[in-house]
Motif scaffolding. Structure first.
Motif, PDB file in Angstrom:
ATOM      1  N   PRO A  47       0.787  -1.365   0.081  1.00  0.00           N
ATOM      2  CA  PRO A  47       0.013  -0.142  -0.132  1.00  0.00           C
ATOM      3  C   PRO A  47       0.824   1.213  -0.124  1.00  0.00           C
ATOM      4  N   VAL A  61     -17.808   5.036  11.953  1.00  0.00           N
ATOM      5  CA  VAL A  61     -18.719   3.972  11.829  1.00  0.00           C
ATOM      6  C   VAL A  61     -19.799   4.136  12.730  1.00  0.00           C
ATOM      7  N   ARG A  64     -22.430   6.303  11.561  1.00  0.00           N
ATOM      8  CA  ARG A  64     -23.307   5.833  10.528  1.00  0.00           C
ATOM      9  C   ARG A  64     -24.310   4.805  11.044  1.00  0.00           C
TER      10      ARG A  64
ATOM     11  N   ALA B  32      -5.626  -2.962  10.908  1.00  0.00           N
ATOM     12  CA  ALA B  32      -5.674  -1.617  10.085  1.00  0.00           C
ATOM     13  C   ALA B  32      -4.779  -1.735   8.787  1.00  0.00           C
ATOM     14  N   GLY B  33      -3.531  -2.190   8.980  1.00  0.00           N
ATOM     15  CA  GLY B  33      -2.494  -1.793   7.914  1.00  0.00           C
ATOM     16  C   GLY B  33      -3.021  -3.152   6.783  1.00  0.00           C
ATOM     17  N   PHE B  36      -6.474  -2.095   5.435  1.00  0.00           N
ATOM     18  CA  PHE B  36      -6.599  -1.228   4.608  1.00  0.00           C
ATOM     19  C   PHE B  36      -5.848  -1.307   3.128  1.00  0.00           C
ATOM     20  N   GLY B  37      -4.483  -1.965   3.445  1.00  0.00           N
ATOM     21  CA  GLY B  37      -3.836  -2.277   2.033  1.00  0.00           C
ATOM     22  C   GLY B  37      -4.299  -3.006   1.152  1.00  0.00           C
ATOM     23  N   HIS B  40      -7.253  -1.117  -0.504  1.00  0.00           N
ATOM     24  CA  HIS B  40      -6.612  -0.284  -1.501  1.00  0.00           C
ATOM     25  C   HIS B  40      -6.157  -0.855  -2.529  1.00  0.00           C
ATOM     26  N   ARG B  41      -5.756  -2.155  -2.540  1.00  0.00           N
ATOM     27  CA  ARG B  41      -5.052  -2.786  -3.697  1.00  0.00           C
ATOM     28  C   ARG B  41      -6.219  -3.143  -4.670  1.00  0.00           C
ATOM     29  N   ARG B  46      -7.510   5.466  -2.762  1.00  0.00           N
ATOM     30  CA  ARG B  46      -7.527   5.527  -1.580  1.00  0.00           C
ATOM     31  C   ARG B  46      -8.909   6.053  -1.081  1.00  0.00           C
ATOM     32  N   GLU B  50     -11.171   3.813   1.550  1.00  0.00           N
ATOM     33  CA  GLU B  50     -11.408   4.271   2.823  1.00  0.00           C
ATOM     34  C   GLU B  50     -12.839   4.087   3.279  1.00  0.00           C
ATOM     35  N   LEU B  53     -13.472   0.384   3.486  1.00  0.00           N
ATOM     36  CA  LEU B  53     -13.010   0.073   5.168  1.00  0.00           C
ATOM     37  C   LEU B  53     -14.121   0.710   6.017  1.00  0.00           C
ATOM     38  N   GLN B  54     -14.825   1.724   6.103  1.00  0.00           N
ATOM     39  CA  GLN B  54     -15.736   2.111   6.996  1.00  0.00           C
ATOM     40  C   GLN B  54     -17.024   1.136   6.522  1.00  0.00           C
ATOM     41  N   ASP B  55     -17.347   0.691   5.362  1.00  0.00           N
ATOM     42  CA  ASP B  55     -18.136  -0.183   5.347  1.00  0.00           C
ATOM     43  C   ASP B  55     -18.205  -1.686   6.023  1.00  0.00           C
ATOM     44  N   MET B  57     -15.914  -1.966   8.694  1.00  0.00           N
ATOM     45  CA  MET B  57     -16.005  -1.978  10.185  1.00  0.00           C
ATOM     46  C   MET B  57     -17.452  -1.801  10.490  1.00  0.00           C
ATOM     47  N   LEU B  58     -18.283  -1.201   9.718  1.00  0.00           N
ATOM     48  CA  LEU B  58     -19.881  -1.034  10.273  1.00  0.00           C
ATOM     49  C   LEU B  58     -20.477  -2.510  10.380  1.00  0.00           C
ATOM     50  N   ARG B  88     -19.472  -2.558  -3.226  1.00  0.00           N
ATOM     51  CA  ARG B  88     -19.267  -1.001  -3.643  1.00  0.00           C
ATOM     52  C   ARG B  88     -18.601  -1.186  -5.204  1.00  0.00           C
TER      53      ARG B  88
END
Lengths: 296, 186
Positions: A47, A61, A64, B32-33, B36-37, B40-41, B46, B50, B53-55, B57-58, B88
């Motif tokens: 990344p 989060v 939301r 997280a790393g 997110f990595g 992201h890939r 980015r 993000e 990522l929010q979706d 964790m929700l 998404r």
């Protein structure tokens, strides 16, 4: 050995295997070249930036979660129906139940007044005349018409027109049924002159009410509420005349009176006509109906 | 993987199911790393990563109680992330990119040597990876970015380990072929 190299490059091999690969690599240039290729991929795929800050992410989060509510599940059928009934009830114009009540009260008043007079008219006869036309008029107004202020919204709802029609019929017919039952019970309890038992009283109007209402509904679905109201009134006038003025012991008059009684066949015919009306309602628009969208 | 004790992933998930926001933060910090990595890939940029990522964790916050302990928390977590990414990214940019121009077979003459040379020459390998079809990018991201063992990758993708390996080799060959194809005209 080659199969282990991707995981070796990713650093995810267990310690024992990792050491084995490392020992092999020392003496194998081909595998070293292969590993170099995997390492190129691993580096390129890494990344570009750091992950978002935990505090900020968790706050987003939770926000939301609080705002968004649960993901939308399709409403359960029963709950949907339960919500539909009061919603439809609000769409019925107040004039309909008010007028029904007034006409029914008028009928009761006639019975009571007549009871005091010299030649009393039976309560059963009066109710049998009033209740069917009240219900038929109410049902005629249930099918969506161009004058209905909610017609366009109703036409555009995802709920099927048939289901909405059924709910409306149930509401209006149910209301009129309760009204007629209340009038019958009231008269039976008051013991007005010429009043039969409650069963006989209900029997006097139930069959005619069902038949006239279902006919009215079928015509409303096909030709619109105005035609339905007119036809219902005309049909009922014929029945009234056959029962009163054209009293003949034989011929068509007697047949007409028999057709308007609380019997099994009459109730069955009413149910069949209602089903036909509901099926027809899903097929197309009544003559006076309007589409939610107009063809270009 | 930690045993189901006080600080284990499983214990964190139980706390999250009980409504403990601090546990959600701790679980996120732990992954997280990698998460997110990986996203992201998959997403390519980015901002989208993000959002996914929010979706993710929700979804974890809402459905932590649905975790039955049959899978590892890691594979469950990346499975959730993968589904959210799929939701998404679905229908975002029409057909899978470059599936036709990137040969899928390893024997195209482009071997590891060419790849190493291309990388040394500054050829953008990352761009070539971005052009891979989705199922290849998924494997590369789970193995090299998320750093999951191949067995876990197989579990997340619900495919056999052998398929994970063959997809890895196919993906590398496709990247090498794309790079050598770029080199030729110059």
């Amino acid at each position: 050995m080659k199969e282990l190299l991707p995981a070796y490059a990713a650093g995810t091999l267990p310690a024992a295997e990792r050491d084995r690969v490392r020992a092999h690599l020392a003496g194998c240039p081909r595998c070293r070249a292969d590993l170099a290729a995997w390492q190129v991929i691993a580096r390129a795929a890494a990344p570009a930036g750091p992950a978002p800050d935990p505090a900020r992410l968790v706050r987003a989060v939770l926000t939301r979660s609080a705002l968004g509510g649960r993901p939308a599940h399709p409403p359960r059928r029963l709950r949907h129906l339960a919500a539909l009934v009061p919603a439809e009830a609000r769409l019925i114009r107040p004039a309909v139940p008010v007028a029904s009540t007034l006409v029914m009260l008028l009928g009761v008043a006639i019975v009571v007044v007549q009871a005091a007079a010299a030649a009393p008219v039976g309560a059963a006869q009066v109710l049998a005349l009033v209740a069917p036309i009240v219900a038929a008029a109410g049902v005629a107004g249930t099918y969506r018409s161009g004058r209905d202020p909610a017609a366009e919204i109703v036409a555009a709802t995802p709920t099927s027109g048939r289901l909405l029609l059924l709910v409306r019929i149930a509401l209006v017919a149910g209301y009129d049924l309760v009204l007629a039952l209340a009038a019958s019970a009231g008269l039976a309890a008051a013991g007005a002159a010429g009043t039969a038992s409650l069963n006989a009283l209900v029997g006097a109007w139930l069959g005619p009410m069902a038949l006239l209402s279902s006919l009215s509904l079928l015509i409303a679905v096909r030709f619109g509420p105005d035609v339905a109201l007119g036809v219902a009134a005309a049909v009922w006038a014929v029945r009234v005349l056959a029962g009163g003025v054209l009293v003949g012991d034989d011929g068509p008059a007697r047949f007409i009176v028999q057709a308007w009684a609380t019997t099994g066949p009459v109730l069955a015919a009413s149910a069949a006509v209602t089903v036909a009306a509901v099926i027809l309602a899903g097929r197309g628009e009544p003559g006076t109906g309007r589409r939610a969208t107009h063809p270009m | 993987m930690a045993r189901p004790g006080a600080g284990s992933d499983e214990a964190l998930l139980r706390s999250i199911a009980a409504g403990d926001a601090a546990a959600l933060a701790r679980l996120y910090e732990r992954y997280a790393g990698a998460l997110f990595g990986y996203l992201h890939r998959l997403a390519g940029d980015r901002m989208t990563a993000e959002e996914i990522l929010q979706d993710t964790m929700l979804a974890v916050w809402r459905s932590a109680s649905a975790f039955e302990g049959r899978a590892k928390v890691t594979t469950w977590l990346f499975g959730v992330a993968r589904r959210q990414a799929h939701n998404r990214l679905r229908g975002r940019s029409g057909p899978e990119p470059a599936a036709a121009e990137l040969p899928d077979r390893p024997d195209q003459g482009a071997g590891p040597e060419e790849l190493a040379i291309a990388a040394a020459g500054g050829t953008p390998v990352a761009a070539a990876i971005d052009l891979l079809p989705g199922h290849h990018r998924d494997v590369i991201a789970l193995v090299f970015v998320a750093g999951l063992p191949l067995a876990d990758v197989a579990e997340v993708l619900e495919i056999p380990v052998g398929t994970v390996k063959s997809r890895l080799f196919h993906a590398r060959a496709a990247v090498a072929a794309a790079l050598t194809a770029q080199e030729v005209p110059e």
